[in-house]
Design an enzyme around this catalytic site. Structure first.
Site, PDB file in Angstrom:
ATOM      1  N   ASP A  85     150.190  38.286  89.180  1.00  0.00           N
ATOM      2  CA  ASP A  85     149.968  37.885  90.569  1.00  0.00           C
ATOM      3  C   ASP A  85     150.369  36.420  90.695  1.00  0.00           C
ATOM      4  O   ASP A  85     150.374  35.678  89.721  1.00  0.00           O
ATOM      5  CB  ASP A  85     148.507  38.093  90.952  1.00  0.00           C
ATOM      6  CG  ASP A  85     148.297  38.090  92.455  1.00  0.00           C
ATOM      7  OD1 ASP A  85     149.298  38.019  93.195  1.00  0.00           O
ATOM      8  OD2 ASP A  85     147.134  38.153  92.886  1.00  0.00           O
ATOM      9  N   ASP A 120     152.563  34.777  98.383  1.00  0.00           N
ATOM     10  CA  ASP A 120     152.245  35.104  99.772  1.00  0.00           C
ATOM     11  C   ASP A 120     151.043  34.300 100.244  1.00  0.00           C
ATOM     12  O   ASP A 120     150.400  33.597  99.471  1.00  0.00           O
ATOM     13  CB  ASP A 120     151.962  36.602  99.910  1.00  0.00           C
ATOM     14  CG  ASP A 120     150.843  37.073  98.981  1.00  0.00           C
ATOM     15  OD1 ASP A 120     150.819  36.628  97.825  1.00  0.00           O
ATOM     16  OD2 ASP A 120     149.997  37.877  99.411  1.00  0.00           O
ATOM     17  N   CYS A 272     125.892  58.503  82.221  1.00  0.00           N
ATOM     18  CA  CYS A 272     127.282  58.447  81.781  1.00  0.00           C
ATOM     19  C   CYS A 272     127.323  58.826  80.311  1.00  0.00           C
ATOM     20  O   CYS A 272     126.331  58.659  79.585  1.00  0.00           O
ATOM     21  CB  CYS A 272     127.830  57.027  82.004  1.00  0.00           C
ATOM     22  SG  CYS A 272     129.482  56.728  81.335  1.00  0.00           S
ATOM     23  N   CYS A 274     130.101  57.810  78.292  1.00  0.00           N
ATOM     24  CA  CYS A 274     131.140  57.011  77.647  1.00  0.00           C
ATOM     25  C   CYS A 274     130.617  56.502  76.298  1.00  0.00           C
ATOM     26  O   CYS A 274     129.421  56.615  76.001  1.00  0.00           O
ATOM     27  CB  CYS A 274     131.562  55.855  78.550  1.00  0.00           C
ATOM     28  SG  CYS A 274     130.377  54.478  78.604  1.00  0.00           S
ATOM     29  N   CYS A 277     127.487  54.224  76.731  1.00  0.00           N
ATOM     30  CA  CYS A 277     126.267  54.877  77.217  1.00  0.00           C
ATOM     31  C   CYS A 277     125.752  55.931  76.251  1.00  0.00           C
ATOM     32  O   CYS A 277     124.567  56.289  76.289  1.00  0.00           O
ATOM     33  CB  CYS A 277     126.529  55.491  78.591  1.00  0.00           C
ATOM     34  SG  CYS A 277     126.960  54.251  79.833  1.00  0.00           S
TER      35      CYS A 277
END
Length: 512
Positions: A85, A120, A272, A274, A277
């Site tokens: 960015d 921008d 969860c 994962c 977890c």
């Protein structure tokens, strides 16, 4: 550069080809902070991300031109796809950066970025005059950059600005859509709205922008990092996302789920499975030192985001993206509001909804939102036109309307043909269709609850039956309707017909 492999609604599974690999879309780019990164890039890759984004301006602030000599991949220690960015977020936060547009562009070139963004001016949540200026200046810079980026090997992104001023979003996108030297588009400034759960503003901006952007170019949504927004943005045509949410939330002890964000101190259980977890309890996480807790929560947040992306892709592959939108709409009040807005976009979304995809798995319908499912609404509209055309052709006779239960037995259509009467079927969500269309997708592949359907769904069916009866009688047909009072939706439909301009319709109870 961008290969579209599969489509549902306006969502695409695609491939973006870059110098350092291929990004399969929809894809999320985790933000890598060169100043402070509690999660290593190796852990980011292990969580399922072959692409990241970092801030070129912050690289310059920390390393200067030395980073350009080494290259961004070496600086980060990341061999995959790197997007940079330009520093626009710093403009939004702090009002400016010390580099010029030309310097930012040249710096990203020398960094060896795979995907890069011009400098921008983000709109943010500002007044009309400031928003107009941000759009004008971004367009000016986009045009100015042409001599610097045209023919460059990396993918350059045109940022669409305008914020909550949707006419400005359209103006920005309209100009950008004509600039063919940009091979990717980005929709900017959503973060301020996403943080307030103003998802309806973001999806409206995406919808307005996409109307003017080339179909064959990928679209990025800056600063979007929560699973609740992903399905809606993808359905409208967004291909990639980026955010630092995974680490910012973790630093505050916040835990991302598919239905919101929790503070770890408020959780007794981790919903969860994962790797994080599965190994730790909320209490164990709370008792850790802050650095390790932040790292583990960030990893969990990444796993949730990764799983959400895979779920969206699978929904596209199966042709069930609308059903995923319905499911997500019930997870948070903000997404319920978004779903109401999505129904306004149905004409645009319907074009990308394949007629036959997902035939084996069928279509699931639940409630009011399902009436707008393109696969169902398209069948209903097509069937209504077919009934009118066939009635006109035959010019009269006897017609009987019969209920068709969800997922009927094979051969049920054929078993009802004959007897000198024209058979038409009626079903919630699909309306009325002739026996000749029975078997056309999804008439035999729809599944819905036979009890407890919302009054709006029953009312919609009664209205479609009444309209069909009016057409048939106008073409010289005598009509009767069969139903089974033991089936709740059928009994309710007959009751609703009494107030739907078809109260004199002969009805016959026929169960079994």
């Amino acid at each position: 550069m961008f290969e579209i492999r599969d489509v549902d609604l306006a969502g695409r599974i695609g491939r973006i080809y870059t110098q350092h690999g291929v990004v399969e879309t929809p894809a999320f780019f985790p933000v890598i902070d060169v100043y402070r990164q509690e999660v290593s890039v190796d852990e980011v890759r292990a969580a399922g991300f072959g692409q990241v984004i970092t801030n070129a301006y912050l690289l310059w602030k920390r390393f200067g031109w030395e980073a350009a000599e080494k290259g961004v991949h070496r600086i980060l220690g990341f061999p995959g796809v790197v997007m940079t960015d330009s520093g626009a977020y710093q403009i939004l936060e702090y009002g400016g950066v010390e580099l010029s547009q030309g310097e930012v562009v040249e710096y990203q070139k020398r960094l060896g970025s795979d995907i890069a963004v011009i400098l921008d001016i983000p709109t943010g949540d500002v007044g009309r005059r400031e928003a107009e200026e941000s759009v004008r200046e971004t367009i000016r810079r986009a045009l100015e950059a042409r001599v610097m980026i045209e023919g460059d090997e990396r993918i350059w992104v045109y940022p669409v600005q305008g914020g909550r001023y949707f006419d400005l979003v359209e103006e920005s996108a309209r100009v950008g859509g004509r600039l063919g030297f940009y091979r990717m588009y980005g929709i900017g400034s959503p973060t301020v709205f996403l943080e307030r759960y103003m998802y309806h503003v973001v999806v409206e901006a995406v919808y307005r922008a996409k109307k003017h952007l080339p179909w064959g170019r990928p679209v990025h949504l800056f600063g979007a990092g929560h699973p609740l927004i992903f399905p809606y943005a993808v359905a409208l045509g967004v291909d990639t996302f980026d955010s630092a949410s995974y680490i910012l939330y973790a630093r505050e002890g916040r835990y991302i789920t598919e239905y919101g964000v929790y503070r770890i101190e408020d959780l007794d259980y981790l919903p969860c499975s994962c790797p994080v977890c599965s190994r730790y309890t909320p209490q164990e996480l709370r008792e850790m030192d802050r650095v390790e807790r932040t790292r583990l929560l960030a990893l969990h947040n990444l796993y949730v985001i990764s799983a959400s992306m895979r779920r969206v892709k699978q929904a596209i592959r199966e042709g069930r993206l609308w059903e995923l939108l319905e499911e997500t709409s019930r997870k948070h009040p903000s997404t319920a509001r978004v779903m109401a807005r999505m129904r306004r976009y149905i004409d645009a979304l319907e074009k990308g909804s394949a007629r036959g995809r997902g035939v084996v798995r069928g279509v699931r319908a639940y409630g009011l939102e399902s009436l707008s499912n393109p696969r169902l609404s398209r069948f209903s509209s097509d069937a209504a036109r077919l009934v009118e055309a066939m009635a006109e052709k035959w010019g009269g006779g006897k017609a009987v309307l019969k209920p068709l239960d969800p997922k009927p037995e094979p051969g049920q259509c054929e078993s009802m043909v004959g007897g000198g009467e024209w058979i038409l079927f009626y079903q919630p969500f699909l309306g009325v269709f002739p026996v000749e269309a029975c078997g056309a997708y999804p008439s035999l592949q729809i599944d819905y609850p036979q009890e407890g359907l919302p009054a709006e769904v029953i009312g919609d069916l009664a209205s479609k039956i009444a309209s069909t009866v009016s057409i048939l009688r106008g073409r010289g047909f005598t009509v009767r309707l069969e139903y089974c009072g033991k089936v709740e939706w059928q009994a309710r439909a007959v009751e609703a017909l009494k107030t739907a301009a078809a109260g004199d319709l002969p009805t016959v109870e026929a169960c079994g």
